[in-house]
Structures are given as structure tokens and as C-alpha cells.
Motif scaffolding. Structure first.
Motif, mmCIF file in Angstrom:
data_model
loop_
_atom_site.group_PDB
_atom_site.id
_atom_site.type_symbol
_atom_site.label_atom_id
_atom_site.label_comp_id
_atom_site.label_asym_id
_atom_site.label_seq_id
_atom_site.Cartn_x
_atom_site.Cartn_y
_atom_site.Cartn_z
ATOM 1 N N ASN A 1 2.708 -4.082 -12.278
ATOM 2 C CA ASN A 1 2.292 -2.786 -12.826
ATOM 3 C C ASN A 1 0.902 -2.401 -12.337
ATOM 4 O O ASN A 1 0.591 -1.215 -12.173
ATOM 5 C CB ASN A 1 2.309 -2.818 -14.360
ATOM 6 C CG ASN A 1 3.668 -2.475 -14.930
ATOM 7 O OD1 ASN A 1 4.313 -1.529 -14.496
ATOM 8 N ND2 ASN A 1 4.120 -3.257 -15.898
ATOM 9 N N LEU A 2 0.064 -3.394 -12.107
ATOM 10 C CA LEU A 2 -1.311 -3.133 -11.666
ATOM 11 C C LEU A 2 -1.345 -2.463 -10.296
ATOM 12 O O LEU A 2 -2.310 -1.776 -9.962
ATOM 13 C CB LEU A 2 -2.110 -4.433 -11.630
ATOM 14 C CG LEU A 2 -2.335 -5.118 -12.983
ATOM 15 C CD1 LEU A 2 -2.974 -6.486 -12.787
ATOM 16 C CD2 LEU A 2 -3.200 -4.239 -13.885
ATOM 17 N N MET A 3 -0.302 -2.652 -9.495
ATOM 18 C CA MET A 3 -0.258 -2.090 -8.146
ATOM 19 C C MET A 3 0.657 -0.876 -8.044
ATOM 20 O O MET A 3 0.782 -0.286 -6.979
ATOM 21 C CB MET A 3 0.213 -3.157 -7.147
ATOM 22 C CG MET A 3 -0.630 -4.415 -7.141
ATOM 23 S SD MET A 3 -0.036 -5.615 -5.931
ATOM 24 C CE MET A 3 -0.417 -4.759 -4.414
ATOM 25 N N THR A 4 1.323 -0.510 -9.143
ATOM 26 C CA THR A 4 2.359 0.524 -9.084
ATOM 27 C C THR A 4 2.125 1.634 -10.105
ATOM 28 O O THR A 4 3.093 2.240 -10.586
ATOM 29 C CB THR A 4 3.752 -0.100 -9.313
ATOM 30 O OG1 THR A 4 3.747 -0.809 -10.562
ATOM 31 C CG2 THR A 4 4.123 -1.055 -8.188
ATOM 32 N N TRP A 5 0.895 1.878 -10.453
ATOM 33 C CA TRP A 5 0.581 2.956 -11.384
ATOM 34 C C TRP A 5 1.320 2.779 -12.719
ATOM 35 O O TRP A 5 1.646 3.741 -13.390
ATOM 36 C CB TRP A 5 0.887 4.335 -10.758
ATOM 37 C CG TRP A 5 0.030 4.627 -9.560
ATOM 38 C CD1 TRP A 5 0.210 4.146 -8.298
ATOM 39 C CD2 TRP A 5 -1.151 5.439 -9.508
ATOM 40 N NE1 TRP A 5 -0.775 4.603 -7.455
ATOM 41 C CE2 TRP A 5 -1.620 5.407 -8.165
ATOM 42 C CE3 TRP A 5 -1.839 6.211 -10.455
ATOM 43 C CZ2 TRP A 5 -2.759 6.097 -7.755
ATOM 44 C CZ3 TRP A 5 -2.970 6.907 -10.038
ATOM 45 C CH2 TRP A 5 -3.419 6.840 -8.707
ATOM 46 N N LEU B 1 0.829 -1.208 0.000
ATOM 47 C CA LEU B 1 0.000 0.000 0.000
ATOM 48 C C LEU B 1 0.865 1.260 0.000
ATOM 49 O O LEU B 1 0.603 2.200 -0.767
ATOM 50 C CB LEU B 1 -0.929 -0.001 1.216
ATOM 51 C CG LEU B 1 -1.952 -1.135 1.298
ATOM 52 C CD1 LEU B 1 -2.869 -0.929 2.504
ATOM 53 C CD2 LEU B 1 -2.782 -1.244 0.030
ATOM 54 N N ASN B 2 1.887 1.303 0.848
ATOM 55 C CA ASN B 2 2.711 2.509 0.921
ATOM 56 C C ASN B 2 3.543 2.708 -0.335
ATOM 57 O O ASN B 2 3.756 3.842 -0.773
ATOM 58 C CB ASN B 2 3.607 2.479 2.163
ATOM 59 C CG ASN B 2 2.873 3.004 3.393
ATOM 60 O OD1 ASN B 2 1.645 3.141 3.377
ATOM 61 N ND2 ASN B 2 3.602 3.291 4.450
ATOM 62 N N HIS B 3 4.009 1.614 -0.930
ATOM 63 C CA HIS B 3 4.756 1.774 -2.184
ATOM 64 C C HIS B 3 3.819 2.211 -3.301
ATOM 65 O O HIS B 3 4.204 2.989 -4.183
ATOM 66 C CB HIS B 3 5.488 0.492 -2.561
ATOM 67 C CG HIS B 3 6.765 0.758 -3.298
ATOM 68 N ND1 HIS B 3 7.991 0.787 -2.679
ATOM 69 C CD2 HIS B 3 7.005 1.056 -4.596
ATOM 70 C CE1 HIS B 3 8.928 1.071 -3.559
ATOM 71 N NE2 HIS B 3 8.354 1.246 -4.742
ATOM 72 N N ASN B 4 2.594 1.743 -3.255
ATOM 73 C CA ASN B 4 1.588 2.223 -4.206
ATOM 74 C C ASN B 4 1.406 3.731 -4.066
ATOM 75 O O ASN B 4 1.310 4.460 -5.072
ATOM 76 C CB ASN B 4 0.266 1.495 -3.963
ATOM 77 C CG ASN B 4 -0.884 2.066 -4.768
ATOM 78 O OD1 ASN B 4 -1.488 3.077 -4.384
ATOM 79 N ND2 ASN B 4 -1.202 1.460 -5.892
ATOM 80 N N LEU B 5 1.382 4.223 -2.842
ATOM 81 C CA LEU B 5 1.202 5.660 -2.610
ATOM 82 C C LEU B 5 2.442 6.447 -3.021
ATOM 83 O O LEU B 5 2.330 7.562 -3.530
ATOM 84 C CB LEU B 5 0.861 5.919 -1.143
ATOM 85 C CG LEU B 5 -0.528 5.421 -0.722
ATOM 86 C CD1 LEU B 5 -0.706 5.546 0.784
ATOM 87 C CD2 LEU B 5 -1.631 6.181 -1.453
ATOM 88 N N PHE B 6 3.620 5.870 -2.810
ATOM 89 C CA PHE B 6 4.836 6.534 -3.270
ATOM 90 C C PHE B 6 4.780 6.734 -4.787
ATOM 91 O O PHE B 6 5.141 7.801 -5.307
ATOM 92 C CB PHE B 6 6.064 5.705 -2.889
ATOM 93 C CG PHE B 6 7.354 6.253 -3.438
ATOM 94 C CD1 PHE B 6 7.965 7.353 -2.852
ATOM 95 C CD2 PHE B 6 7.944 5.681 -4.547
ATOM 96 C CE1 PHE B 6 9.146 7.872 -3.362
ATOM 97 C CE2 PHE B 6 9.129 6.199 -5.062
ATOM 98 C CZ PHE B 6 9.729 7.294 -4.470
#
Length: 325
Positions: A254-258, A86-91
Motif C-alpha cells: 500500500n505504501l507504494m500504490t497510493w 515506479l510505473n505502477h505507482n504512476l498508474f
């Protein structure tokens, strides 16, 4: 271009790869747009960006409050296998926002970046934008592109053990490197980012205790180290083939990392949001299919650590253009 040592000697380089040409993306962008002008239709904000960020921020803050009485082992386990994603997704949402890809108005993207920053625990969204845009404009330029490891880092990392330690701590190096090598004076936006973040952190500790905040910080730290998501830090620009300085990743994360894995496409067209970058490759496949790419970020981390010819010096550098010096 040249390097301190040839890779085929089986010895880690003692200098960066030096390029005496411009970075490859601006010229490729012009060429692709002249051939496929319809790509301009992909430019513009992602209308779902705010919703996606709001869901992840809410879920992560709720998880932090839920774990307020958890054991340290449980805290660390949940942080690594759940919160880190979740936090890496937000980064990477903040990365997207640094290109103004949620709203047409830049200030709204900054405010959303400050909001996305909340579960990360440490204020970074405004400062990140300043340095990241320079990484695009001056890719590889000595003393300007702070994405490249420092001489001190590169000389300290000599073998698989020190590379492993460097990977675990790479988020610290990534965050602190520009503050030491190229500090920028903070402005009103940085102080706003700091004030909002401190308020959230203090409120969380006051209402739920230190473990809730510790969970957020741990999620950020472990998600930026020896973690599949963090493989993009290495895969994007570390030179595994001396004739290529940017690499894409076309795997499921990629689906979780924009969709930051579409990195050649992103540098070619930074005004296109991640959700549409795959269309660039579909429209102009001849420009990307011949480039080396990856399917696994975990494999990239493994290759980086175990390949004795690869290390922090495995980056392409170029001198400051005379017109900008």
C-alpha cells in the motif's frame, strides 16, 4: 445471486455471479456518515500528491536515459525489479487523480495526470478517468462497468495455463476492453494527452535512442502482469467469497500504490485520498473488520491461477437499473 456453476463442484463457473441488489457501497457510505459524520473531515485533496508524482516521474525518466546503451537483458531486469514499481505507482497516481484528489480544480488534476502518464509511454490518463468513474457509479452493471472481463475473455480462460497467460497480458485486456466493448469518442483532453505523450516519446528516442523508450514500455507491461503490484487488479473485485464483491488488501505494498489496497474504504469514500483511507477503518472498524481481506497480492495471483473454481467469470454483475436504461 447465482452463478453458472456452483464453486463447490470444483469446476470453473460458466457465467458471472449475478446480484439482484444494488452495489454495497452507497448504502454503507450513508450508514457510516450518519454514525460517524467526522469522516467528512477526511475529504479533499492530498497536498503532497504533486510532489510525490514529480519525484517518481523524474526518477523514471532519468533511469530511462541512463539505460540508453544497456543490454536487453539488463533492460528487462531493471524494468521488472525497479521500473515496474515506479510505473505502477504512476498508474495508481492517475487513479487517484481521476477522483480529483491532488487539486480542488478538476482541470489541474487532468494536467497532472498527463504529466504522471509520461513514463508509462502510452497515453491513457484521460481515457482511464472516463471509464473508471463509471466503474464506481455503476459497479458491476452489465455493459457499463468495463472493469469486468468480456465474455470472450472468460470463455477463453479455462485452466491454470490460460489463466497464467491472461494474468501476464491482463494490462492489455484492461486497456483494450473498453475500446472494443464501449468506445467513447475522444475529446480535446484525449488529444492533448496523446500529443504530449507522443512528444515525450519522440524526444526520448531522438535524444537517447529506442532503448530508453523500450525500458519505459517494458516497465509498464511487466508491472501490469505477473507482478506483485498487479495483484490488486484481481484482489479488488474478483469473487472468492460469493457474498462479497469488493475486497481490501492491508499489506505493505500500500505504501507504494497510493493505498489502493484499502478498496472497500475507497469505494465507500472515493473523495478521501489514499493516504487517509486507513483512518476510515480506524473510525468505523465494525464495518470492515468482518469483511474478507488480503495481506499478500502475490498470494492472490497464486490463488487465482491455481484455484480451478476461480476465473474471469468470478465477478459480480447486475442488470442495468431501469432508471438508467
Amino acid at each position: 445471486m447465482g452463478a453458472g456453476m456452483e464453486a463447490d463442484e470444483g469446476v470453473m463457473a460458466t457465467d458471472f455471479f449475478w446480484s439482484y441488489t444494488d452495489e454495497p457501497h452507497a448504502s454503507r457510505r450513508r450508514e457510516i456518515l450518519s454514525k460517524y459524520p467526522q469522516i467528512k473531515e477526511l475529504f479533499g485533496p492530498d497536498p503532497l500528491a504533486f510532489l510525490k508524482i514529480a519525484v517518481v516521474v523524474s526518477l523514471q525518466l532519468w533511469t530511462a536515459t541512463f539505460l540508453r546503451d544497456a543490454s536487453w537483458l539488463k533492460l528487462l531486469t531493471v524494468a521488472y525489479f525497479f521500473g515496474s514499481f515506479l510505473n505502477h505507482n504512476l498508474f495508481l497516481a492517475i487513479h487517484e487523480l481521476s477522483h480529483n484528489l491532488a487539486f480542488a480544480t478538476p482541470s489541474l488534476n487532468r494536467w497532472l495526470g498527463i504529466f504522471a502518464n509520461l513514463p508509462i509511454g502510452v497515453p491513457m490518463s484521460i481515457t482511464f478517468q472516463k471509464y473508471h468513474l463509471e466503474h464506481h457509479r455503476f459497479q458491476g452493471v452489465d455493459g457499463i462497468d468495463m472493469d469486468i472481463p468480456s465474455q470472450a475473455e472468460a470463455h477463453a480462460v479455462k485452466n491454470a495455463i490460460s489463466k497464467s497467460v491472461w494474468v501476464v497480458l491482463q494490462l492489455f485486456f484492461y486497456a483494450l476492453r473498453p475500446l472494443f466493448l464501449k468506445p467513447k469518442p475522444p475529446g480535446l483532453w484525449e488529444f492533448t494527452n496523446l500529443a504530449v505523450q507522443v512528444a515525450l516519446d519522440a524526444g526520448l528516442v531522438y535524444l537517447y535512442g529506442w532503448k530508453s523508450l523500450a525500458y519505459l514500455i517494458l516497465s509498464t507491461f511487466v508491472g501490469g502482469g505477473m507482478h506483485p503490484m498487479a495483484g490488486h487488479f484481481i484482489s479488488e473485485h474478483y469473487v472468492f467469497s460469493p457474498d462479497q464483491e469488493t475486497y481490501s488488501y492491508y499489506g505493505p505494498l500500500n505504501l507504494m500504490t497510493w493505498h489502493v489496497g484499502y478498496h472497500n474504504e475507497h469505494h465507500d469514500f472515493p473523495r478521501i485520498p489514499g493516504t487517509r483511507l486507513h483512518k476510515v477503518k480506524e473510525i468505523a472498524p465494525e464495518y470492515y473488520d468482518s469483511l474478507r481481506s488480503y495481506r499478500s497480492w502475490s498470494q492472490v495471483i497464486y490463488m487465482y491461477i491455481m484455484d480451478q473454481t476461480v476465473g474471469p467469470f468470478s465477478r459480480m454483475k447486475r442488470k442495468v437499473p431501469k432508471k438508467d436504461s
